[in-house]
Design an enzyme around this catalytic site. Sequence first.
Site, PDB file in Angstrom:
ATOM      1  N   ASP A  56      84.954  58.737 -12.390  1.00  0.00           N
ATOM      2  CA  ASP A  56      85.173  60.053 -11.832  1.00  0.00           C
ATOM      3  C   ASP A  56      83.892  60.847 -12.101  1.00  0.00           C
ATOM      4  OD1 ASP A  56      86.653  62.354 -10.921  1.00  0.00           O
ATOM      5  OD2 ASP A  56      86.710  62.984 -13.016  1.00  0.00           O
ATOM      6  N   LEU A  57      83.684  61.937 -11.392  1.00  0.00           N
ATOM      7  CA  LEU A  57      82.451  62.708 -11.588  1.00  0.00           C
ATOM      8  C   LEU A  57      82.723  64.008 -12.361  1.00  0.00           C
ATOM      9  CD1 LEU A  57      79.893  63.463  -8.725  1.00  0.00           C
ATOM     10  CD2 LEU A  57      79.943  64.529 -10.927  1.00  0.00           C
ATOM     11  N   ASP A  58      83.382  64.951 -11.668  1.00  0.00           N
ATOM     12  CA  ASP A  58      83.651  66.259 -12.285  1.00  0.00           C
ATOM     13  C   ASP A  58      84.504  66.083 -13.530  1.00  0.00           C
ATOM     14  OD1 ASP A  58      82.409  67.913 -10.284  1.00  0.00           O
ATOM     15  OD2 ASP A  58      84.066  67.426  -8.970  1.00  0.00           O
ATOM     16  N   THR A  83      81.197  70.041 -14.099  1.00  0.00           N
ATOM     17  CA  THR A  83      81.126  70.868 -12.900  1.00  0.00           C
ATOM     18  C   THR A  83      82.447  71.568 -12.582  1.00  0.00           C
ATOM     19  OG1 THR A  83      81.381  68.758 -11.807  1.00  0.00           O
ATOM     20  CG2 THR A  83      79.214  69.764 -11.682  1.00  0.00           C
ATOM     21  N   LYS A 139      92.100  69.919 -10.244  1.00  0.00           N
ATOM     22  CA  LYS A 139      91.171  68.901 -10.761  1.00  0.00           C
ATOM     23  C   LYS A 139      91.407  67.563 -10.103  1.00  0.00           C
ATOM     24  CE  LYS A 139      89.932  70.311 -15.403  1.00  0.00           C
ATOM     25  NZ  LYS A 139      90.195  70.066 -16.808  1.00  0.00           N
ATOM     26  N   GLY A 140      90.332  66.957  -9.595  1.00  0.00           N
ATOM     27  CA  GLY A 140      90.444  65.640  -8.966  1.00  0.00           C
ATOM     28  C   GLY A 140      91.050  65.713  -7.570  1.00  0.00           C
ATOM     29  N   VAL A 141      91.459  66.916  -7.167  1.00  0.00           N
ATOM     30  CA  VAL A 141      92.147  67.121  -5.885  1.00  0.00           C
ATOM     31  C   VAL A 141      91.103  67.569  -4.847  1.00  0.00           C
ATOM     32  CG1 VAL A 141      93.910  68.586  -4.806  1.00  0.00           C
ATOM     33  CG2 VAL A 141      94.280  67.679  -7.102  1.00  0.00           C
ATOM     34  N   ARG A 165      88.926  69.240  -1.723  1.00  0.00           N
ATOM     35  CA  ARG A 165      88.664  70.658  -1.428  1.00  0.00           C
ATOM     36  C   ARG A 165      89.827  71.284  -0.664  1.00  0.00           C
ATOM     37  NH1 ARG A 165      83.346  70.931   1.786  1.00  0.00           N
ATOM     38  NH2 ARG A 165      82.827  69.534   0.060  1.00  0.00           N
ATOM     39  N   SER A 202      84.719  59.559  -7.017  1.00  0.00           N
ATOM     40  CA  SER A 202      84.974  61.007  -7.096  1.00  0.00           C
ATOM     41  C   SER A 202      85.610  61.506  -5.810  1.00  0.00           C
ATOM     42  CB  SER A 202      83.643  61.743  -7.312  1.00  0.00           C
ATOM     43  OG  SER A 202      83.817  63.130  -7.173  1.00  0.00           O
ATOM     44  N   ALA A 203      86.474  62.516  -5.943  1.00  0.00           N
ATOM     45  CA  ALA A 203      87.052  63.171  -4.771  1.00  0.00           C
ATOM     46  C   ALA A 203      86.020  64.084  -4.104  1.00  0.00           C
ATOM     47  CB  ALA A 203      88.266  63.996  -5.190  1.00  0.00           C
ATOM     48  N   SER A 204      84.902  64.286  -4.779  1.00  0.00           N
ATOM     49  CA  SER A 204      83.921  65.271  -4.283  1.00  0.00           C
ATOM     50  C   SER A 204      82.990  64.712  -3.223  1.00  0.00           C
ATOM     51  CB  SER A 204      83.080  65.802  -5.438  1.00  0.00           C
ATOM     52  OG  SER A 204      82.098  66.695  -4.927  1.00  0.00           O
ATOM     53  N   LYS A 205      82.889  65.467  -2.123  1.00  0.00           N
ATOM     54  CA  LYS A 205      81.931  65.101  -1.069  1.00  0.00           C
ATOM     55  C   LYS A 205      80.512  65.425  -1.521  1.00  0.00           C
ATOM     56  CE  LYS A 205      85.403  65.795   2.476  1.00  0.00           C
ATOM     57  NZ  LYS A 205      86.139  66.923   3.047  1.00  0.00           N
ATOM     58  N   ASN A 206      80.382  66.144  -2.633  1.00  0.00           N
ATOM     59  CA  ASN A 206      79.055  66.476  -3.163  1.00  0.00           C
ATOM     60  C   ASN A 206      78.576  65.450  -4.198  1.00  0.00           C
ATOM     61  OD1 ASN A 206      78.575  69.092  -1.798  1.00  0.00           O
ATOM     62  ND2 ASN A 206      80.414  69.711  -2.906  1.00  0.00           N
ATOM     63  N   LYS A 233      93.359  61.436  -4.534  1.00  0.00           N
ATOM     64  CA  LYS A 233      94.065  61.269  -5.802  1.00  0.00           C
ATOM     65  C   LYS A 233      95.280  62.207  -5.778  1.00  0.00           C
ATOM     66  CE  LYS A 233      89.512  60.713  -7.978  1.00  0.00           C
ATOM     67  NZ  LYS A 233      88.522  61.232  -8.925  1.00  0.00           N
ATOM     68  N   GLU A 292      88.517  58.941 -16.217  1.00  0.00           N
ATOM     69  CA  GLU A 292      89.061  60.147 -15.569  1.00  0.00           C
ATOM     70  C   GLU A 292      89.350  61.286 -16.548  1.00  0.00           C
ATOM     71  OE1 GLU A 292      90.064  61.967 -13.128  1.00  0.00           O
ATOM     72  OE2 GLU A 292      89.661  60.685 -11.401  1.00  0.00           O
ATOM     73  N   ASP A 293      89.328  62.514 -16.013  1.00  0.00           N
ATOM     74  CA  ASP A 293      89.711  63.685 -16.817  1.00  0.00           C
ATOM     75  C   ASP A 293      90.879  64.434 -16.191  1.00  0.00           C
ATOM     76  OD1 ASP A 293      88.221  64.689 -14.584  1.00  0.00           O
ATOM     77  OD2 ASP A 293      88.102  66.600 -15.643  1.00  0.00           O
TER      78      ASP A 293
HETATM   79  P1  B16 Z   1      84.164  68.891  -3.177  1.00  0.00           P
HETATM   80  P2  B16 Z   1      86.314  64.512  -9.171  1.00  0.00           P
HETATM   81  C1  B16 Z   1      86.862  66.623  -7.619  1.00  0.00           C
HETATM   82  O1  B16 Z   1      85.945  65.758  -8.226  1.00  0.00           O
HETATM   83  C2  B16 Z   1      87.074  67.894  -8.416  1.00  0.00           C
HETATM   84  O2  B16 Z   1      87.680  67.589  -9.667  1.00  0.00           O
HETATM   85  C3  B16 Z   1      87.958  68.830  -7.652  1.00  0.00           C
HETATM   86  O3  B16 Z   1      88.144  70.035  -8.373  1.00  0.00           O
HETATM   87  C4  B16 Z   1      87.321  69.139  -6.289  1.00  0.00           C
HETATM   88  O4  B16 Z   1      88.150  69.973  -5.513  1.00  0.00           O
HETATM   89  C5  B16 Z   1      87.083  67.815  -5.550  1.00  0.00           C
HETATM   90  O5  B16 Z   1      86.278  66.972  -6.359  1.00  0.00           O
HETATM   91  C6  B16 Z   1      86.433  67.995  -4.205  1.00  0.00           C
HETATM   92  O6  B16 Z   1      85.107  68.398  -4.371  1.00  0.00           O
HETATM   93  O7  B16 Z   1      84.664  70.218  -2.720  1.00  0.00           O
HETATM   94  O8  B16 Z   1      82.812  68.948  -3.858  1.00  0.00           O
HETATM   95  O9  B16 Z   1      84.232  67.848  -2.094  1.00  0.00           O
HETATM   96  O10 B16 Z   1      86.930  65.093 -10.420  1.00  0.00           O
HETATM   97  O11 B16 Z   1      87.227  63.593  -8.384  1.00  0.00           O
HETATM   98  O12 B16 Z   1      84.949  63.914  -9.429  1.00  0.00           O
HETATM   99 MG    MG Z   2      87.418  64.825 -12.616  1.00  0.00          MG
END
Ligand code: B16
Ligand code: MG
Length: 219
Positions: A7-9, A15, A44-46, A48, A113-117, A144, A168-169
Amino acid sequence: MKGALFDLDGIIADTAVYHFEAWRNLIKKHFNAEIPDSLEEKTKGVSREDSLRVILDYLNITVSENEFAALAAEKNTAYVEALDGLSRKDILPGIEQLIADFKAHHVKLALASASKNGPIILEKLGLSADFDAIADPSKVAAGKPAPDIFLAAAAAIDLSPEFCVGLEDSVAGVTAINDAGAVSIAAGGKELDHAHQRFDSTADFTYAAIEAAWEKYHH
Ligand code: B16
Ligand code: MG
């Protein structure tokens, strides 16, 4: 143990604070409303979009589809701006050593990671070259707590999840790892007790402890 699905965040970098701050400011500006700290775990992990849904539902706010998309985009612009100064110093405790030890033991690394960043963040942290693959969250059917992103991450490094640990966190993320069939390693409080192995912080993530957990819990 042949693969580690990260996982990232909240695992690689802290972050989560920037995510929540960006949501807080957005909701204050558009609706003059406050969001309580208790919503942070629920985002968290959810993704955007799902995070925005959770927040608007909590506040009983209904918006049109266009407004919804505009709000999600505005949050992301603010979040990406907040990431501007991110660098190696923002890697969470224990993680650089763990990555080095995984590599020394030929354990492959994939981002789940769920993050597109994710790709930009790894780049800013100077970790891009260490990862063998980054699973693309925009290409998986369900976010997730569904296991999809962990399954995609394992597939991206050509491994069956049973040979992998997932780090994971978040509550949703631990459930996703378990359902993917990998061994879940969590950093955080008792809300993460559904993990195979939980530590209080990433500082406790040693290679030896993680390998021992994999030996004990993999099937
Ligand atoms: P983005 P993870 C998740 O990352 C974050 O925990 C979560 O808070 C955020 O909404 C999601 O990424 C989407 O991120 O807006 O940057 O695409 O914990 O799965 O690494
Ligand atoms: Mg996380």
